[in-house]
Design a protein around this motif. Structure first.
Motif, PDB file in Angstrom:
ATOM      1  N   LEU A   1     -21.075  46.225 -35.802  1.00  0.00           N
ATOM      2  CA  LEU A   1     -21.859  46.620 -36.954  1.00  0.00           C
ATOM      3  C   LEU A   1     -22.418  45.104 -37.522  1.00  0.00           C
ATOM      4  CD1 LEU A   1     -22.716  48.350 -39.317  1.00  0.00           C
ATOM      5  CD2 LEU A   1     -20.255  48.336 -40.004  1.00  0.00           C
ATOM      6  N   VAL A   2     -23.799  44.864 -37.993  1.00  0.00           N
ATOM      7  CA  VAL A   2     -24.187  43.763 -38.768  1.00  0.00           C
ATOM      8  C   VAL A   2     -24.180  44.001 -40.128  1.00  0.00           C
ATOM      9  CG1 VAL A   2     -26.088  42.241 -38.862  1.00  0.00           C
ATOM     10  CG2 VAL A   2     -25.477  43.153 -36.483  1.00  0.00           C
ATOM     11  N   VAL A   3     -23.497  43.345 -40.703  1.00  0.00           N
ATOM     12  CA  VAL A   3     -23.757  43.397 -42.262  1.00  0.00           C
ATOM     13  C   VAL A   3     -24.060  41.939 -42.741  1.00  0.00           C
ATOM     14  CG1 VAL A   3     -22.360  43.988 -44.484  1.00  0.00           C
ATOM     15  CG2 VAL A   3     -21.573  44.798 -42.162  1.00  0.00           C
ATOM     16  N   ALA A   4     -25.121  42.025 -43.596  1.00  0.00           N
ATOM     17  CA  ALA A   4     -25.675  40.805 -44.092  1.00  0.00           C
ATOM     18  C   ALA A   4     -24.822  40.413 -45.167  1.00  0.00           C
ATOM     19  CB  ALA A   4     -27.036  40.906 -44.557  1.00  0.00           C
ATOM     20  N   ALA A   5     -24.337  39.010 -45.233  1.00  0.00           N
ATOM     21  CA  ALA A   5     -23.356  38.740 -45.973  1.00  0.00           C
ATOM     22  C   ALA A   5     -23.977  38.508 -47.332  1.00  0.00           C
ATOM     23  CB  ALA A   5     -22.945  37.344 -45.852  1.00  0.00           C
ATOM     24  N   ASP A   6     -25.511  38.478 -47.575  1.00  0.00           N
ATOM     25  CA  ASP A   6     -25.880  38.402 -48.892  1.00  0.00           C
ATOM     26  C   ASP A   6     -26.372  39.657 -49.403  1.00  0.00           C
ATOM     27  OD1 ASP A   6     -28.004  38.833 -46.934  1.00  0.00           O
ATOM     28  OD2 ASP A   6     -29.458  37.352 -47.720  1.00  0.00           O
ATOM     29  N   ASP A   7     -26.220  40.868 -48.684  1.00  0.00           N
ATOM     30  CA  ASP A   7     -26.656  42.093 -49.069  1.00  0.00           C
ATOM     31  C   ASP A   7     -25.460  42.920 -49.141  1.00  0.00           C
ATOM     32  OD1 ASP A   7     -28.721  43.613 -49.983  1.00  0.00           O
ATOM     33  OD2 ASP A   7     -29.290  44.199 -48.255  1.00  0.00           O
ATOM     34  N   GLY A   8     -24.444  42.950 -48.470  1.00  0.00           N
ATOM     35  CA  GLY A   8     -23.178  43.869 -48.344  1.00  0.00           C
ATOM     36  C   GLY A   8     -23.418  44.934 -47.724  1.00  0.00           C
TER      37      GLY A   8
ATOM     38  N   LYS B   1     -15.827  38.455 -50.139  1.00  0.00           N
ATOM     39  CA  LYS B   1     -16.533  39.578 -50.905  1.00  0.00           C
ATOM     40  C   LYS B   1     -17.026  40.826 -50.054  1.00  0.00           C
ATOM     41  CE  LYS B   1     -19.834  40.652 -54.294  1.00  0.00           C
ATOM     42  NZ  LYS B   1     -21.465  40.057 -54.903  1.00  0.00           N
ATOM     43  N   VAL B   2     -17.700  40.341 -49.028  1.00  0.00           N
ATOM     44  CA  VAL B   2     -18.058  41.273 -47.934  1.00  0.00           C
ATOM     45  C   VAL B   2     -16.901  42.153 -47.267  1.00  0.00           C
ATOM     46  CG1 VAL B   2     -19.293  41.884 -45.753  1.00  0.00           C
ATOM     47  CG2 VAL B   2     -20.242  40.012 -47.533  1.00  0.00           C
ATOM     48  N   GLU B   3     -15.857  41.244 -46.947  1.00  0.00           N
ATOM     49  CA  GLU B   3     -14.493  41.883 -46.535  1.00  0.00           C
ATOM     50  C   GLU B   3     -14.043  42.832 -47.324  1.00  0.00           C
ATOM     51  OE1 GLU B   3     -13.341  38.032 -43.333  1.00  0.00           O
ATOM     52  OE2 GLU B   3     -12.587  38.089 -45.538  1.00  0.00           O
ATOM     53  N   HIS B   4     -13.718  42.498 -48.473  1.00  0.00           N
ATOM     54  CA  HIS B   4     -13.356  43.378 -49.654  1.00  0.00           C
ATOM     55  C   HIS B   4     -14.041  44.767 -49.407  1.00  0.00           C
ATOM     56  CE1 HIS B   4     -10.608  39.932 -50.990  1.00  0.00           C
ATOM     57  NE2 HIS B   4      -9.882  41.168 -51.062  1.00  0.00           N
ATOM     58  N   ALA B   5     -15.634  44.721 -49.610  1.00  0.00           N
ATOM     59  CA  ALA B   5     -16.340  45.775 -49.676  1.00  0.00           C
ATOM     60  C   ALA B   5     -15.961  46.616 -48.360  1.00  0.00           C
ATOM     61  CB  ALA B   5     -17.711  45.485 -49.738  1.00  0.00           C
ATOM     62  N   LEU B   6     -16.076  46.016 -47.301  1.00  0.00           N
ATOM     63  CA  LEU B   6     -15.603  46.671 -46.090  1.00  0.00           C
ATOM     64  C   LEU B   6     -14.505  47.502 -46.320  1.00  0.00           C
ATOM     65  CD1 LEU B   6     -16.797  44.142 -43.333  1.00  0.00           C
ATOM     66  CD2 LEU B   6     -17.801  46.702 -43.749  1.00  0.00           C
ATOM     67  N   LEU B   7     -13.169  46.602 -46.670  1.00  0.00           N
ATOM     68  CA  LEU B   7     -12.012  47.441 -46.749  1.00  0.00           C
ATOM     69  C   LEU B   7     -12.227  48.589 -47.871  1.00  0.00           C
ATOM     70  CD1 LEU B   7      -9.017  46.991 -46.045  1.00  0.00           C
ATOM     71  CD2 LEU B   7      -8.776  45.867 -48.339  1.00  0.00           C
ATOM     72  N   ALA B   8     -12.828  48.595 -48.975  1.00  0.00           N
ATOM     73  CA  ALA B   8     -13.267  49.377 -49.562  1.00  0.00           C
ATOM     74  C   ALA B   8     -13.791  50.804 -48.929  1.00  0.00           C
ATOM     75  CB  ALA B   8     -14.019  49.058 -51.013  1.00  0.00           C
ATOM     76  N   GLU B   9     -14.460  50.593 -48.076  1.00  0.00           N
ATOM     77  CA  GLU B   9     -15.180  51.791 -47.345  1.00  0.00           C
ATOM     78  C   GLU B   9     -14.031  52.080 -46.127  1.00  0.00           C
ATOM     79  OE1 GLU B   9     -18.345  52.944 -47.604  1.00  0.00           O
ATOM     80  OE2 GLU B   9     -18.594  51.642 -49.172  1.00  0.00           O
ATOM     81  N   GLY B  10     -12.971  51.638 -46.085  1.00  0.00           N
ATOM     82  CA  GLY B  10     -11.945  52.070 -45.292  1.00  0.00           C
ATOM     83  C   GLY B  10     -11.968  51.592 -43.666  1.00  0.00           C
TER      84      GLY B  10
END
Ligand code: GDP
Length: 487
Positions: free
Chosen positions: A142-149, A184-193
């Motif tokens: 899963l590609v997540v752009a660090a500048d877009d989240g 920040k991206v890692e935390h956002a991913l965690l928030a998604e479970g």
């Protein structure tokens, strides 16, 4: 048993022929019905009873993620580095998949290991195809752009993975960009479970840049480690089972299709069946265009020798020439029966609509024999339909455009796909569309002048474009036209 005449061969795993099964049923005073249809098709062999004894195979990986997050760039960089690392002289071609060698590292027991990456289109409109990609894949990156989240398609992929057995690796991309915040991206991913390893979970996340190549070796190693845990194994010999990833007509080779092998071996000279077409395998080539002698599980090769273009996503099996012939005749008969039913349904519906329109007209003209109340009751039930006949350049794109268009609409008005096909728009497409009061969609195909003229005289609209979004917009506009006016 003795009366059935099989005492000499009976054992616990004996396979009954339909004659024996019928005799046995009659022995128990039953009236057997033999389904000969089933006997004429070819099926994938049953799962191996002891898979842990089978040879290891490379993992099949799909890259997914939100649009513009860098999937294509990442795939291109992976592909070109793999070519640079492999033998010189290969020209990379887009065949639907390519292999990347796992870089040698201290803990690697087998330096020849590779990873197979599928390069299915990662576009929003191709979501159904991506879903299929996941069904033949072992691992999703899963590609997540660090500048877009996290974006909508990021969530879509997470949902897809959640409901399947595929492994997940997150690639936090574009880390070369100044000021990006990986945490920040890692935390956002965690928030998604997503239980990332950093937070004590088991999902690895690797910071990468598809543009500069930074972190790609680590990404490949992470995928390889996950694959090792999945313990992927398959028969390297025996009956083939595979899937077509892409197909196209190639100059000099005729119809070709990329086959991803899941089980067994694929070799020149074999007879293949795929949907309602068949092949005697002529040449196998890899993604660098080099001929290969055989393909084994986890490998994707382009196969030439097809009678007709195989469909992307269809299963490929081997069999004797005679069995394949029988199976194809059987499948064609079934398909014909199904399409006749669809045609009949469409024609009946067209007639019904015409009758209802006539009746409604009579009401508005004040015909005393048709009262408004009655006519209102005869309104067709269910949503209004924009009926489509879809033509596209290759089967993968036909499927993609169909999937993108069929979801347009709501409970009041929606798209109904009546037929699909590969190739330029022809007169029978126009006739078919005319019969159902439908619209022709031409996706990256030509509409020859005489066909266009025919469509014009028959009042059959043709929407033609090679841009999927344009067609989606045009179709949406027409579906909106079907909605009742807001009063
Ligand atoms: P896709 O829609 O997910 O396939 O995204 P693309 O690979 O087409 O990339 C979208 C845009 O992001 C392009 O302009 C790329 O050049 C850019 N891009 C992709 N990967 C990176 C990266 O790692 N770093 C930077 N700075 N830009 C990237």
């Amino acid at each position: 048993m003795i009366q059935a005449g099989m005492e000499a061969e009976a054992s616990h795993d004996h396979m009954l022929t339909s004659e024996y099964a019928s005799l046995l049923a009659m022995e128990f005073n039953r009236n057997p019905v033999v389904n000969d249809e089933a006997a004429f098709d070819l099926y994938a062999p049953p799962p191996h009873p002891n898979p842990s004894t089978l040879p290891a195979r490379p993992p099949v990986v799909t890259i997914m993620g939100h649009v513009d997050h860098g999937k294509t760039t990442l795939l291109d960089t992976l592909r070109s580095t793999s070519v640079a690392k492999g033998e010189a002289g290969g020209i990379t071609q887009h065949i639907g998949a390519f292999s990347v060698p796992v870089p040698a590292s201290g803990n690697m027991s087998d330096p020849t290991r590779t990873i197979t990456f599928l390069d299915t289109p990662g576009h929003a409109a191709f979501s159904a195809m991506r879903a299929r990609g996941a069904s033949v894949t072992d691992i999703v990156v899963l590609v997540v752009a660090a500048d877009d989240g996290i974006m909508p398609q990021t969530r879509e992929v997470l949902n897809l993975v959640k409901n399947s057995k595929v492994g997940l690796v997150v690639a936090i991309n574009k880390v070369d960009k100044p000021g990006v915040d990986i945490t920040k991206v890692e935390h956002a991913l965690l928030a998604e479970g997503v239980q990332l390893e950093t937070f004590g979970g088991d999902i690895p996340a690797v910071p990468v840049s598809g543009l500069t190549g930074q972190g790609l070796d680590q990404l490949v190693e992470t995928i390889s480690a996950l694959a090792e845990m999945q313990d992927l194994r398959a028969e390297r010999e025996g009956v083939l089972q595979g899937y077509v990833l892409e197909s196209k007509v190639t100059k000099g080779l005729g119809p070709t299709g990329t086959v991803l092998v899941l089980r067994g071996d694929l070799k020149p000279g074999q007879h293949l069946i795929c949907g309602t077409t068949s092949a005697k395998v002529r040449v196998l080539t890899d993604s660098s265009g080099k001929p290969v002698k055989a393909a084994y599980p986890g490998m994707a090769v382009t196969v030439s020798g097809w009678k007709e273009l195989p469909n992307a996503g269809d299963e490929v099996l081997t069999g004797s020439e005679a069995d394949i012939k029988k199976a194809i005749a059987n499948r064609l008969r079934k398909a014909e029966m199904e399409s006749t039913l669809v045609d009949l349904e469409a024609i009946n519906e067209h007639r019904r609509t015409e009758r209802e329109n006539r009746e409604a007209e009579q009401v508005t003209k004040g015909d005393p024999s048709a009262r408004g109340e009655e006519a209102a009751q005869k309104q067709p039930e269910g949503p209004k339909e924009l009926r489509l006949v879809i033509k596209g350049d290759v089967s993968g794109s036909v499927e993609a455009i169909s999937n993108a268009l069929e979801i347009i609409g709501n409970d009041v008005a929606r798209v109904k796909i009546v037929s699909t096909g590969v190739g330029d728009v022809n007169e029978s497409d126009i006739q078919r569309a005319k019969a159902i009061n439908g619209t022709v969609i031409a996706f990256s195909v030509k509409v020859p002048r005489p066909v266009e003229a025919e469509a014009h005289s028959q009042h059959v609209p043709i929407l033609s474009s090679s841009v999927i979004y344009k067609l989606m917009d045009d179709v949406t506009a027409r579906v909106v036209e079907l909605l009742p006016p807001i009063t």
